[in-house]
Design an enzyme around this catalytic site. Sequence first.
Site, PDB file in Angstrom:
ATOM      1  N   ASP A  95       0.875  -1.150   0.000  1.00 58.08           N
ATOM      2  CA  ASP A  95       0.000   0.000   0.000  1.00 58.08           C
ATOM      3  C   ASP A  95       0.931   1.224   0.000  1.00 58.08           C
ATOM      4  O   ASP A  95       2.116   1.100   0.321  1.00 58.08           O
ATOM      5  CB  ASP A  95      -0.874  -0.036   1.265  1.00 58.08           C
ATOM      6  CG  ASP A  95      -1.694   1.215   1.434  1.00 58.08           C
ATOM      7  OD1 ASP A  95      -2.295   1.674   0.454  1.00 58.08           O
ATOM      8  OD2 ASP A  95      -1.725   1.757   2.568  1.00 58.08           O
ATOM      9  N   LEU A  96       0.426   2.372  -0.375  1.00 55.78           N
ATOM     10  CA  LEU A  96       1.287   3.561  -0.449  1.00 55.78           C
ATOM     11  C   LEU A  96       1.033   4.522   0.722  1.00 55.78           C
ATOM     12  O   LEU A  96       1.923   4.782   1.536  1.00 55.78           O
ATOM     13  CB  LEU A  96       1.030   4.267  -1.791  1.00 55.78           C
ATOM     14  CG  LEU A  96       1.736   5.592  -2.026  1.00 55.78           C
ATOM     15  CD1 LEU A  96       3.245   5.409  -2.075  1.00 55.78           C
ATOM     16  CD2 LEU A  96       1.250   6.207  -3.345  1.00 55.78           C
ATOM     17  N   ASP A  97      -0.206   5.003   0.787  1.00 57.96           N
ATOM     18  CA  ASP A  97      -0.553   6.024   1.786  1.00 57.96           C
ATOM     19  C   ASP A  97      -0.492   5.445   3.198  1.00 57.96           C
ATOM     20  O   ASP A  97      -1.223   4.515   3.506  1.00 57.96           O
ATOM     21  CB  ASP A  97      -1.969   6.554   1.521  1.00 57.96           C
ATOM     22  CG  ASP A  97      -2.085   7.207   0.163  1.00 57.96           C
ATOM     23  OD1 ASP A  97      -1.627   8.342   0.030  1.00 57.96           O
ATOM     24  OD2 ASP A  97      -2.612   6.572  -0.766  1.00 57.96           O
TER      25      ASP A  97
ATOM     26  N   LYS B 168      -9.134   5.637   5.580  1.00 57.26           N
ATOM     27  CA  LYS B 168      -7.825   5.168   5.104  1.00 57.26           C
ATOM     28  C   LYS B 168      -8.009   3.958   4.188  1.00 57.26           C
ATOM     29  O   LYS B 168      -8.679   2.994   4.546  1.00 57.26           O
ATOM     30  CB  LYS B 168      -6.925   4.801   6.285  1.00 57.26           C
ATOM     31  CG  LYS B 168      -6.409   6.024   7.013  1.00 57.26           C
ATOM     32  CD  LYS B 168      -5.478   5.642   8.141  1.00 57.26           C
ATOM     33  CE  LYS B 168      -5.057   6.884   8.909  1.00 57.26           C
ATOM     34  NZ  LYS B 168      -4.430   6.552  10.186  1.00 57.26           N
TER      35      LYS B 168
ATOM     36  N   ASN C 120      -3.518   9.041  -7.689  1.00 52.35           N
ATOM     37  CA  ASN C 120      -2.327   9.906  -7.645  1.00 52.35           C
ATOM     38  C   ASN C 120      -1.045   9.125  -7.355  1.00 52.35           C
ATOM     39  O   ASN C 120       0.032   9.731  -7.268  1.00 52.35           O
ATOM     40  CB  ASN C 120      -2.506  10.976  -6.558  1.00 52.35           C
ATOM     41  CG  ASN C 120      -3.613  11.966  -6.916  1.00 52.35           C
ATOM     42  OD1 ASN C 120      -3.512  12.664  -7.911  1.00 52.35           O
ATOM     43  ND2 ASN C 120      -4.667  12.001  -6.120  1.00 52.35           N
TER      44      ASN C 120
ATOM     45  N   ASP D  37      -1.490  -0.209   6.212  1.00 53.45           N
ATOM     46  CA  ASP D  37      -1.701   0.512   7.471  1.00 53.45           C
ATOM     47  C   ASP D  37      -3.185   0.592   7.822  1.00 53.45           C
ATOM     48  O   ASP D  37      -3.528   1.097   8.890  1.00 53.45           O
ATOM     49  CB  ASP D  37      -1.151   1.941   7.386  1.00 53.45           C
ATOM     50  CG  ASP D  37      -1.945   2.791   6.430  1.00 53.45           C
ATOM     51  OD1 ASP D  37      -2.263   2.299   5.325  1.00 53.45           O
ATOM     52  OD2 ASP D  37      -2.277   3.938   6.776  1.00 53.45           O
TER      53      ASP D  37
HETATM   54  C1  G6P Z   1      -5.558   5.715  -0.528  1.00 46.11           C
HETATM   55  C2  G6P Z   1      -5.847   6.534   0.707  1.00 46.11           C
HETATM   56  C3  G6P Z   1      -7.271   6.996   0.728  1.00 46.11           C
HETATM   57  C4  G6P Z   1      -7.636   7.666  -0.596  1.00 46.11           C
HETATM   58  C5  G6P Z   1      -7.413   6.713  -1.741  1.00 46.11           C
HETATM   59  C6  G6P Z   1      -7.729   7.326  -3.101  1.00 46.11           C
HETATM   60  O1  G6P Z   1      -6.087   4.446  -0.372  1.00 46.11           O
HETATM   61  O2  G6P Z   1      -5.556   5.795   1.871  1.00 46.11           O
HETATM   62  O3  G6P Z   1      -7.431   7.901   1.794  1.00 46.11           O
HETATM   63  O4  G6P Z   1      -8.971   8.102  -0.603  1.00 46.11           O
HETATM   64  O5  G6P Z   1      -6.060   6.307  -1.732  1.00 46.11           O
HETATM   65  O6  G6P Z   1      -6.790   8.304  -3.385  1.00 46.11           O
HETATM   66  P1  G6P Z   1      -6.915   9.332  -4.571  1.00 46.11           P
HETATM   67  O7  G6P Z   1      -5.552   9.951  -4.636  1.00 46.11           O
HETATM   68  O8  G6P Z   1      -7.221   8.540  -5.822  1.00 46.11           O
HETATM   69  O9  G6P Z   1      -8.003  10.270  -4.262  1.00 46.11           O
HETATM   70 MG    MG Z   2      -2.859   3.105   3.497  1.00 46.26          MG
END
Ligand code: G6P
Ligand code: MG
Length: 223
Positions: free
Chosen positions: A13-15, A49, A124, A176
């Site tokens: 996962d990234l975020d 999240k 993104n 996470d």
């Molecule tokens: C991740 C984050 C989310 C977010 C999703 C989409 O999973 O944890 O909080 O809404 O990405 O992200 P985006 O950049 O496409 O809006």
């Molecule tokens: Mg995450």
Amino acid sequence: MTNFNEIKGFAFDLDGVITDTAKFHAQAWQQVADKVGTNWTEDLADGLKGISRMDSLEMILKAGGHENDYSQAEKEKLAAEKNDNYVQLIKTLTPDDILPGMLDFIKSLQASGYKMSLASVSLNAPVILKSLGLTDAFEGIVNPASLKKGKPDPEIYVRAAEVMKLDPKQVIGVEDAAAGVTAINGANETSLGIGNSDVLHEADLIFPDTAAVTIEAIKEKMG
Ligand code: G6P
Ligand code: MG
């Protein structure tokens, strides 16, 4: 649990795992919550999240009882506004924003010949990886636009194994968020959760923070 010597790849996962964009997502969503009149709480922020952009908006509307107050076009406008704000916030990202220990972990995986793929539902993600200088570390990125369902559905982690040409059993998914851990488990991969053990109790392996995640520590926990 799978034995560590069967593992050939990692789906990240990234975020919240590689970089802390959660704070930027929260900041941008809070503006939307204020606008629609939903009370912003830590629980709401946690629940968002790993959840896709439109699903996040639906959760925010629902939390304030506004799920029937907006047309599809209005919802798309709110989501676009959130993303415009978010894109401004992530412009500041540099390799210094990689979470503690993660660069070393990724480098050690590379050096040991493990494959890596990205399982983020963020549209993104390619821009973020580029800002962090990490694009080349990954075999590939699952295109979230091609998914039928977001996390907690297992689809994204099934696809992340395919990107590496591995069987799910050979993959550790790194997350996470509770929704992400559920997705990894559903894909029959080994789940590694980073963060609060109450939130991530479904994970096969739990680490308190990114700095604690090393090949040695994983090996020790898995046997
Ligand atoms: C991740 C984050 C989310 C977010 C999703 C989409 O999973 O944890 O909080 O809404 O990405 O992200 P985006 O950049 O496409 O809006
Ligand atoms: Mg995450």
